[in-house]
Design an enzyme around this catalytic site. Structure first.
Site, PDB file in Angstrom:
ATOM      1  CG  HIS A 103       0.916   5.386  -9.971  1.00  0.00           C
ATOM      2  ND1 HIS A 103       0.030   6.251  -9.354  1.00  0.00           N
ATOM      3  CD2 HIS A 103       0.167   4.401 -10.516  1.00  0.00           C
ATOM      4  CE1 HIS A 103      -1.203   5.795  -9.543  1.00  0.00           C
ATOM      5  NE2 HIS A 103      -1.136   4.672 -10.240  1.00  0.00           N
ATOM      6  CG  ASP A 144      -0.307   8.961 -11.845  1.00  0.00           C
ATOM      7  OD1 ASP A 144       0.689   9.302 -11.179  1.00  0.00           O
ATOM      8  OD2 ASP A 144      -1.388   8.631 -11.330  1.00  0.00           O
ATOM      9  CD  GLU A 173       5.262   1.983  -3.246  1.00  0.00           C
ATOM     10  OE1 GLU A 173       4.262   2.214  -3.933  1.00  0.00           O
ATOM     11  OE2 GLU A 173       5.284   2.159  -2.008  1.00  0.00           O
TER      12      GLU A 173
END
Length: 186
Positions: A103, A144, A173
């Site tokens: 996320h 999440d 990421e």
């Protein structure tokens, strides 16, 4: 050999990085990429890397078909990389603590249904946060809310736009997602 299934809905930049990271690995490999969008860019990326990509409908992703695909490819671990749909309770039950997501914020901030991509980065800017980053976490039945595995941070600059912040978050990421997968599977 540990077999990974990547679920992705969009362009697939994270999926591509993960595939490339494991190309020379003798114990971990990406066996298939599954998408819920028939025209997702991830399909072309997968094909260019020699990875089987499969589009499944919403019904197929919630029914027996997805279970058949995962079994057929002897999947050990599922990675959500920009996957914008809910995972079925059946898959959660069969793969406990074997499904992870990334996320683009420091959860629990700016998570939940509908919070993805530039929406997240704009929320960070609107709140005038001084840092953002990524959260890699296990998934559960709530968006999440799964147990956090790792968080990596970056500074939010006064001059940032949602796009410029997204660019720095993407760099986190690309670096940490494949490394974290490898640690979890080694």
């Amino acid at each position: 050999m540990k077999n990974i299934a990547i679920f992705a809905s969009g362009e697939g930049t994270n999926a591509e990085r993960i595939v490339r990271y494991f190309l020379e690995n003798s114990t971990i490999r990406v066996a298939i990429i599954i998408t819920n969008k028939p025209n997702a860019g991830v399909i072309k990326r997968a094909e260019s890397l020699g990875i089987h990509a499969l589009f499944l409908t919403k019904e197929e992703l919630q029914g027996e078909r997805i279970m058949e695909v995962l079994k057929e490819h002897d999947i050990d671990f599922i990675v959500l990389a920009g996957y914008l749909a809910k995972i079925s309770d059946e898959i959660l039950h069969i793969f406990p603590n074997h499904i992870i997501n990334i996320h683009p914020s420091l959860l629990p901030k700016y998570g939940g249904k509908g919070m993805y991509g530039l929406k997240v980065h704009q929320a960070v800017l609107d709140a005038k946060d001084k840092e953002s980053g990524i959260t890699i976490h296990y998934i559960n039945s709530e968006y999440d809310k799964g147990e956090v595995i790792v968080q990596e941070k970056c500074e939010v600059l006064d001059s940032d736009t949602a796009e410029s912040l997204a660019e720095r978050v993407h760099k986190l990421e690309y670096k940490y997602f494949p490394e974290t997968i490898e640690k979890l599977l080694s």
